[in-house]
Design an enzyme around this catalytic site. Sequence first.
Site, PDB file in Angstrom:
ATOM      1  N   ALA A 187      26.782  43.045  10.784  1.00 42.67           N
ATOM      2  CA  ALA A 187      27.187  44.013   9.747  1.00 42.67           C
ATOM      3  C   ALA A 187      28.554  43.610   9.208  1.00 42.67           C
ATOM      4  CB  ALA A 187      27.212  45.433  10.316  1.00 42.67           C
ATOM      5  N   GLY A 188      28.659  42.321   8.840  1.00 46.19           N
ATOM      6  CA  GLY A 188      29.886  41.831   8.204  1.00 46.19           C
ATOM      7  C   GLY A 188      29.706  41.876   6.699  1.00 46.19           C
ATOM      8  N   VAL A 275      25.775  36.097  10.590  1.00 49.10           N
ATOM      9  CA  VAL A 275      26.758  36.229  11.677  1.00 49.10           C
ATOM     10  C   VAL A 275      27.938  35.271  11.496  1.00 49.10           C
ATOM     11  CG1 VAL A 275      25.080  37.104  13.349  1.00 49.10           C
ATOM     12  CG2 VAL A 275      25.397  34.638  13.118  1.00 49.10           C
ATOM     13  N   GLY A 276      28.211  34.931  10.251  1.00 47.44           N
ATOM     14  CA  GLY A 276      29.341  34.062   9.964  1.00 47.44           C
ATOM     15  C   GLY A 276      28.895  32.689   9.495  1.00 47.44           C
ATOM     16  N   ARG A 277      29.866  31.889   9.093  1.00 43.94           N
ATOM     17  CA  ARG A 277      29.588  30.544   8.589  1.00 43.94           C
ATOM     18  C   ARG A 277      30.459  29.539   9.327  1.00 43.94           C
ATOM     19  NH1 ARG A 277      26.802  30.315   3.800  1.00 43.94           N
ATOM     20  NH2 ARG A 277      27.919  28.449   3.108  1.00 43.94           N
ATOM     21  N   ALA A 325      36.154  32.138  -1.955  1.00 41.61           N
ATOM     22  CA  ALA A 325      36.187  31.175  -3.056  1.00 41.61           C
ATOM     23  C   ALA A 325      37.590  31.063  -3.659  1.00 41.61           C
ATOM     24  CB  ALA A 325      35.187  31.604  -4.125  1.00 41.61           C
ATOM     25  N   HIS A 449      46.137  56.673 -18.949  1.00 44.30           N
ATOM     26  CA  HIS A 449      45.308  57.811 -18.553  1.00 44.30           C
ATOM     27  C   HIS A 449      44.140  57.940 -19.514  1.00 44.30           C
ATOM     28  CE1 HIS A 449      44.228  61.770 -17.067  1.00 44.30           C
ATOM     29  NE2 HIS A 449      44.134  62.163 -18.340  1.00 44.30           N
TER      30      HIS A 449
HETATM   31  P1  FAD Z   1      31.165  25.346  -0.902  1.00 44.33           P
HETATM   32  O1  FAD Z   1      31.062  26.337  -1.986  1.00 44.33           O
HETATM   33  O2  FAD Z   1      30.334  25.540   0.308  1.00 44.33           O
HETATM   34  O3  FAD Z   1      30.830  23.934  -1.565  1.00 44.33           O
HETATM   35  C1  FAD Z   1      30.794  22.762  -0.831  1.00 44.33           C
HETATM   36  C2  FAD Z   1      29.979  21.753  -1.616  1.00 44.33           C
HETATM   37  O4  FAD Z   1      30.091  20.489  -0.987  1.00 44.33           O
HETATM   38  C3  FAD Z   1      28.491  22.068  -1.638  1.00 44.33           C
HETATM   39  O5  FAD Z   1      27.969  21.811  -2.907  1.00 44.33           O
HETATM   40  C4  FAD Z   1      27.907  21.087  -0.627  1.00 44.33           C
HETATM   41  O6  FAD Z   1      26.548  20.774  -0.885  1.00 44.33           O
HETATM   42  C5  FAD Z   1      28.810  19.893  -0.860  1.00 44.33           C
HETATM   43  N1  FAD Z   1      28.914  18.961   0.248  1.00 44.33           N
HETATM   44  C6  FAD Z   1      29.078  19.209   1.564  1.00 44.33           C
HETATM   45  N2  FAD Z   1      29.193  18.072   2.259  1.00 44.33           N
HETATM   46  C7  FAD Z   1      29.095  17.071   1.357  1.00 44.33           C
HETATM   47  C8  FAD Z   1      29.149  15.660   1.451  1.00 44.33           C
HETATM   48  N3  FAD Z   1      29.337  15.047   2.614  1.00 44.33           N
HETATM   49  N4  FAD Z   1      28.999  14.938   0.322  1.00 44.33           N
HETATM   50  C9  FAD Z   1      28.811  15.539  -0.883  1.00 44.33           C
HETATM   51  N5  FAD Z   1      28.767  16.881  -1.025  1.00 44.33           N
HETATM   52  C10 FAD Z   1      28.916  17.620   0.076  1.00 44.33           C
HETATM   53  N6  FAD Z   1      33.487  34.372  -1.565  1.00 44.33           N
HETATM   54  C11 FAD Z   1      34.217  35.103  -2.415  1.00 44.33           C
HETATM   55  O7  FAD Z   1      35.418  34.835  -2.594  1.00 44.33           O
HETATM   56  N7  FAD Z   1      33.674  36.149  -3.107  1.00 44.33           N
HETATM   57  C12 FAD Z   1      32.377  36.495  -2.954  1.00 44.33           C
HETATM   58  O8  FAD Z   1      31.916  37.435  -3.593  1.00 44.33           O
HETATM   59  C13 FAD Z   1      31.583  35.738  -2.061  1.00 44.33           C
HETATM   60  N8  FAD Z   1      30.283  36.043  -1.889  1.00 44.33           N
HETATM   61  C14 FAD Z   1      29.526  35.277  -1.051  1.00 44.33           C
HETATM   62  C15 FAD Z   1      28.188  35.616  -0.871  1.00 44.33           C
HETATM   63  C16 FAD Z   1      27.394  34.867  -0.031  1.00 44.33           C
HETATM   64  C17 FAD Z   1      25.929  35.234   0.142  1.00 44.33           C
HETATM   65  C18 FAD Z   1      27.940  33.727   0.622  1.00 44.33           C
HETATM   66  C19 FAD Z   1      27.082  32.860   1.506  1.00 44.33           C
HETATM   67  C20 FAD Z   1      29.267  33.395   0.462  1.00 44.33           C
HETATM   68  C21 FAD Z   1      30.074  34.167  -0.373  1.00 44.33           C
HETATM   69  N9  FAD Z   1      31.428  33.892  -0.546  1.00 44.33           N
HETATM   70  C22 FAD Z   1      32.183  34.657  -1.383  1.00 44.33           C
HETATM   71  C23 FAD Z   1      32.074  32.766   0.138  1.00 44.33           C
HETATM   72  C24 FAD Z   1      32.184  31.570  -0.830  1.00 44.33           C
HETATM   73  O9  FAD Z   1      30.901  31.226  -1.282  1.00 44.33           O
HETATM   74  C25 FAD Z   1      32.850  30.405  -0.137  1.00 44.33           C
HETATM   75  O10 FAD Z   1      34.102  30.801   0.381  1.00 44.33           O
HETATM   76  C26 FAD Z   1      33.059  29.271  -1.112  1.00 44.33           C
HETATM   77  O11 FAD Z   1      31.849  28.845  -1.680  1.00 44.33           O
HETATM   78  C27 FAD Z   1      33.739  28.093  -0.422  1.00 44.33           C
HETATM   79  O12 FAD Z   1      33.972  27.100  -1.370  1.00 44.33           O
HETATM   80  P2  FAD Z   1      34.070  25.578  -0.961  1.00 44.33           P
HETATM   81  O13 FAD Z   1      34.310  24.841  -2.234  1.00 44.33           O
HETATM   82  O14 FAD Z   1      35.020  25.416   0.145  1.00 44.33           O
HETATM   83  O15 FAD Z   1      32.645  25.185  -0.369  1.00 44.33           O
HETATM   84  P1  NAD Z   2      31.381  37.933   8.668  1.00 40.14           P
HETATM   85  O1  NAD Z   2      32.335  37.284   9.572  1.00 40.14           O
HETATM   86  O2  NAD Z   2      31.896  38.723   7.524  1.00 40.14           O
HETATM   87  O3  NAD Z   2      30.423  38.909   9.462  1.00 40.14           O
HETATM   88  C1  NAD Z   2      29.637  38.472  10.543  1.00 40.14           C
HETATM   89  C2  NAD Z   2      29.339  39.673  11.404  1.00 40.14           C
HETATM   90  O4  NAD Z   2      28.373  39.301  12.341  1.00 40.14           O
HETATM   91  C3  NAD Z   2      30.565  40.164  12.181  1.00 40.14           C
HETATM   92  O5  NAD Z   2      30.692  41.558  12.037  1.00 40.14           O
HETATM   93  C4  NAD Z   2      30.265  39.751  13.600  1.00 40.14           C
HETATM   94  O6  NAD Z   2      30.817  40.628  14.557  1.00 40.14           O
HETATM   95  C5  NAD Z   2      28.755  39.820  13.610  1.00 40.14           C
HETATM   96  N1  NAD Z   2      28.120  38.992  14.634  1.00 40.14           N
HETATM   97  C6  NAD Z   2      28.471  37.761  15.049  1.00 40.14           C
HETATM   98  N2  NAD Z   2      27.594  37.306  15.972  1.00 40.14           N
HETATM   99  C7  NAD Z   2      26.667  38.276  16.138  1.00 40.14           C
HETATM  100  C8  NAD Z   2      25.504  38.406  16.934  1.00 40.14           C
HETATM  101  N3  NAD Z   2      25.105  37.430  17.753  1.00 40.14           N
HETATM  102  N4  NAD Z   2      24.782  39.538  16.836  1.00 40.14           N
HETATM  103  C9  NAD Z   2      25.161  40.545  16.001  1.00 40.14           C
HETATM  104  N5  NAD Z   2      26.258  40.464  15.228  1.00 40.14           N
HETATM  105  C10 NAD Z   2      27.001  39.352  15.271  1.00 40.14           C
HETATM  106  O7  NAD Z   2      30.411  36.747   8.176  1.00 40.14           O
HETATM  107  P2  NAD Z   2      29.257  36.761   7.083  1.00 40.14           P
HETATM  108  O8  NAD Z   2      28.937  38.152   6.681  1.00 40.14           O
HETATM  109  O9  NAD Z   2      28.196  35.880   7.615  1.00 40.14           O
HETATM  110  O10 NAD Z   2      29.954  36.016   5.887  1.00 40.14           O
HETATM  111  C11 NAD Z   2      30.452  34.677   6.052  1.00 40.14           C
HETATM  112  C12 NAD Z   2      31.670  34.476   5.224  1.00 40.14           C
HETATM  113  O11 NAD Z   2      31.350  34.455   3.848  1.00 40.14           O
HETATM  114  C13 NAD Z   2      32.672  35.581   5.420  1.00 40.14           C
HETATM  115  O12 NAD Z   2      33.680  35.121   6.289  1.00 40.14           O
HETATM  116  C14 NAD Z   2      33.242  35.856   4.086  1.00 40.14           C
HETATM  117  O13 NAD Z   2      34.545  35.345   4.027  1.00 40.14           O
HETATM  118  C15 NAD Z   2      32.364  35.095   3.107  1.00 40.14           C
HETATM  119  N6  NAD Z   2      31.769  36.065   2.171  1.00 40.14           N
HETATM  120  C16 NAD Z   2      32.606  36.731   1.336  1.00 40.14           C
HETATM  121  C17 NAD Z   2      32.107  37.675   0.490  1.00 40.14           C
HETATM  122  C18 NAD Z   2      33.049  38.414  -0.420  1.00 40.14           C
HETATM  123  O14 NAD Z   2      34.162  37.951  -0.595  1.00 40.14           O
HETATM  124  N7  NAD Z   2      32.656  39.534  -0.989  1.00 40.14           N
HETATM  125  C19 NAD Z   2      30.755  37.964   0.470  1.00 40.14           C
HETATM  126  C20 NAD Z   2      29.926  37.280   1.344  1.00 40.14           C
HETATM  127  C21 NAD Z   2      30.452  36.324   2.191  1.00 40.14           C
END
Ligand code: FAD
Ligand code: NAD
Length: 478
Positions: A187-188, A275-277, A325, A449
């Site tokens: 529930a993150g 559960v995270g990235r 991002a 306002h």
């Molecule tokens: P990425 O966006 O992961 O891009 C990395 C790129 O590198 C990819 O295209 C990948 O294919 C490529 N790559 C990897 N290894 C190689 C290699 N060896 N050679 C060539 N290419 C390669 N963040 C926010 O701030 N706001 C949000 O609303 C938000 N919503 C999200 C919703 C979801 C469902 C998810 C999963 C994430 C969200 N995030 C959000 C997090 C955000 O997407 C990431 O923080 C952001 O994309 C990270 O940017 P980055 O450029 O570091 O990596």
């Molecule tokens: P998160 O860290 O936000 O949440 C993961 C949740 O999973 C946590 O609450 C954690 O306690 C729980 N968890 C971990 N292991 C577990 C288990 N075995 N069983 C049950 N619960 C467990 O990670 P996320 O939701 O996967 O998102 C990944 C990243 O992507 C975030 O760190 C966030 O920075 C980014 N993201 C950002 C946005 C935004 O900015 N609006 C939106 C989506 C994702």
Amino acid sequence: MTERYDVVVIGAGPAGYTAAIRAAQLGFKTACVDDWRNSAGAAALGGTCLNAGCIPSKALLESSDLYALARDHGAQRGLKFAGLSLDLAAMMAHKDKVVSDVTLGIATLFKANGVTWITGRGRLLPKNRVEISGGEAGGIEAVHVILASGSTPVSLKSAPFDGQRIVDSQDALAFQEVPRRLGVIGAGIIGLELGSVWRRLGAEVLLLEAQEGFLPVADERIAREALKQFSAQGLDIRLGARVLESRVKNGAVAVRYQDQNGEREEIVDRLIVAVGRRPNTDGLFAAETGLLLDEWGFVHVDEHCRTNLPNVYAVGDVVRGPMLAHKGMEEGVMVAERLAGRATAVDYDLVPSVIYTDPEIAWVGKTEQALKHAGESCRTGVFPFAANGRAKAMGAASGFIKILADARTDRVRGVHLIGPHCSELVAAAALAMSFGASNEDIMLTMFAHPTLSEALHEAALAVAGQAIHFAQPKRTRS
Ligand code: FAD
Ligand code: NAD
């Protein structure tokens, strides 16, 4: 002959493409290598954020919000829909069009700025050579290399992905039908955003969260309010739940988990694991380079995103700090500008966070619990949206804004918001804090306002016990 560049960026997500564009703007001969393929198999820029993260999730959040608003609140606002129904395919097509537009937009920006886009997988070799495979195979050399390979979803042994029933966030953005019953592990941020999308579209949503506390990254008062509101919307959030096993059986998933009441099993149609990235470093560099990773597997960098190797930098999700991002984009700009001899820095204390649920949750700076933990005393001001005319007019008068100001210096240390359009409102707080504003600076600023931003003004007034539109306990004059 090996092509030689001033700057080669590996990864074209927000961190990488921003670094590449800024480097090219500054006159560097720049290439960006990326291996992303979209569902049609075509190379696409923008990484996770544009293709499978921020942008598609926000498209679905916006569309599902409209649908739920029309269905649940239309009549009360004088809007009657005869036979309102959901066309999920059209909603997905809209999302796909948005994604295609924004990713093509990056290709246009690359062209306009003279960034060379190389498709394929990049691997850092000694002496800043980059080997490309899987696309435009070959090798290139660079004076400076910026690693921006991003992150990928963490998988669980107790719930292995199968791409159909047990899925990651990317697959959960492309369901072709609304699950009757959806399970989410975690529930993150992703769990709450995607859980909200599918709940609004009609699914029963069960979130299994391992931690006992809800949203521990947020200010405690905000987290309490959020849990109350999400539960009222029908998100079934179970805390302290440890998933033991998930089995796909007869087209459904049986999830066995343990919480304080013992072992339980729930049957869901689909299960999202959120559960995270983890940092994406697989195959990113040859061992002979000697690139250092930190203890969590992130590329080790200093505050200016320098790795342990000369002229090799790393930015975005592949390095420490919040996986956001905008944090990656600022790092990309910082590195490019430092290559050009500028003294650009990122202020890691002022990274805004947003959760795009309804209500939206946002914050910048420290939480009250973090300040207390550090032994720093602060004064608090809270203003509820229930007392804000614009929020009432919008039918969104719930939640509040909370400001924390240093008790001695009056410097704003944190602003925490839950309510309508808080993703936008937090920008004003970040701006004020980046200028080192005192709470009094916000008190003395005039806000239009009727706007939601008046709630920020009133929260600042509340710190001093001077809120106008909300009765606070009377203070005696001294
Ligand atoms: P990425 O966006 O992961 O891009 C990395 C790129 O590198 C990819 O295209 C990948 O294919 C490529 N790559 C990897 N290894 C190689 C290699 N060896 N050679 C060539 N290419 C390669 N963040 C926010 O701030 N706001 C949000 O609303 C938000 N919503 C999200 C919703 C979801 C469902 C998810 C999963 C994430 C969200 N995030 C959000 C997090 C955000 O997407 C990431 O923080 C952001 O994309 C990270 O940017 P980055 O450029 O570091 O990596
Ligand atoms: P998160 O860290 O936000 O949440 C993961 C949740 O999973 C946590 O609450 C954690 O306690 C729980 N968890 C971990 N292991 C577990 C288990 N075995 N069983 C049950 N619960 C467990 O990670 P996320 O939701 O996967 O998102 C990944 C990243 O992507 C975030 O760190 C966030 O920075 C980014 N993201 C950002 C946005 C935004 O900015 N609006 C939106 C989506 C994702």
